[in-house]
Write a protein that holds these residues in place. Structure first.
Motif, PDB file in Angstrom:
ATOM      1  N   ARG A 163     -32.173 -65.106 -18.270  1.00 60.88           N
ATOM      2  CA  ARG A 163     -33.273 -64.866 -17.629  1.00 60.88           C
ATOM      3  C   ARG A 163     -33.156 -64.637 -16.005  1.00 60.88           C
ATOM      4  O   ARG A 163     -33.695 -63.571 -15.400  1.00 60.88           O
ATOM      5  N   ALA A 164     -32.340 -65.353 -15.428  1.00 60.39           N
ATOM      6  CA  ALA A 164     -32.081 -65.239 -13.916  1.00 60.39           C
ATOM      7  C   ALA A 164     -31.238 -64.009 -13.779  1.00 60.39           C
ATOM      8  O   ALA A 164     -31.636 -63.500 -12.660  1.00 60.39           O
ATOM      9  N   ALA A 165     -30.715 -63.428 -14.678  1.00 62.90           N
ATOM     10  CA  ALA A 165     -30.012 -62.182 -14.353  1.00 62.90           C
ATOM     11  C   ALA A 165     -30.921 -61.018 -14.558  1.00 62.90           C
ATOM     12  O   ALA A 165     -30.458 -59.916 -14.187  1.00 62.90           O
ATOM     13  N   GLY A 166     -31.956 -61.513 -14.873  1.00 62.30           N
ATOM     14  CA  GLY A 166     -33.190 -60.277 -15.185  1.00 62.30           C
ATOM     15  C   GLY A 166     -32.765 -59.520 -16.503  1.00 62.30           C
ATOM     16  O   GLY A 166     -33.132 -58.544 -16.593  1.00 62.30           O
ATOM     17  N   MET A 167     -32.100 -60.190 -17.388  1.00 65.66           N
ATOM     18  CA  MET A 167     -31.878 -59.320 -18.849  1.00 65.66           C
ATOM     19  C   MET A 167     -32.862 -60.073 -19.663  1.00 65.66           C
ATOM     20  O   MET A 167     -33.301 -61.127 -19.741  1.00 65.66           O
ATOM     21  N   SER A 168     -32.996 -59.394 -20.738  1.00 68.52           N
ATOM     22  CA  SER A 168     -33.608 -59.562 -22.028  1.00 68.52           C
ATOM     23  C   SER A 168     -32.684 -60.354 -22.737  1.00 68.52           C
ATOM     24  O   SER A 168     -31.468 -60.074 -22.626  1.00 68.52           O
ATOM     25  N   TYR A 169     -33.158 -61.188 -23.769  1.00 66.89           N
ATOM     26  CA  TYR A 169     -31.875 -61.686 -24.654  1.00 66.89           C
ATOM     27  C   TYR A 169     -31.175 -60.660 -25.326  1.00 66.89           C
ATOM     28  O   TYR A 169     -30.117 -60.779 -25.542  1.00 66.89           O
ATOM     29  N   LEU A 170     -31.958 -59.672 -25.885  1.00 66.39           N
ATOM     30  CA  LEU A 170     -31.107 -58.523 -26.437  1.00 66.39           C
ATOM     31  C   LEU A 170     -30.161 -57.916 -25.689  1.00 66.39           C
ATOM     32  O   LEU A 170     -28.794 -57.472 -26.042  1.00 66.39           O
TER      33      LEU A 170
END
Length: 69
Positions: A12-19
């Motif tokens: 989340r901190a990297a700005g990514m979704s789990y997928l």
């Protein structure tokens, strides 16, 4: 802080979704493999989409929509 909460914070901190996180992780693992396992694993990265029109309960001809790499 629980382990599950801490682990989810990184993607989340990297700005990514789990997928997105899972896809990037799987790709990284595949690239780290040695031959011939690497070649076999890289085939799983490519997949294609097909569509077909159903009419009166019968599937029509399948048409390739695209291949994703």
């Amino acid at each position: 802080m629980s382990t599950a909460k801490t682990a989810s914070t990184f993607w989340r901190a990297a700005g990514m979704s789990y997928l997105q996180y899972l896809n990037k992780s799987a790709s990284t693992v595949r690239m780290a493999l040695k031959e011939p396992a690497k070649r076999k694993a890289l085939t799983y990265e490519k997949f294609g989409y097909q569509k077909a029109v159903w009419k009166d309960g019968v599937q029509g001809e399948k048409v390739v929509v695209g291949i994703v790499q």
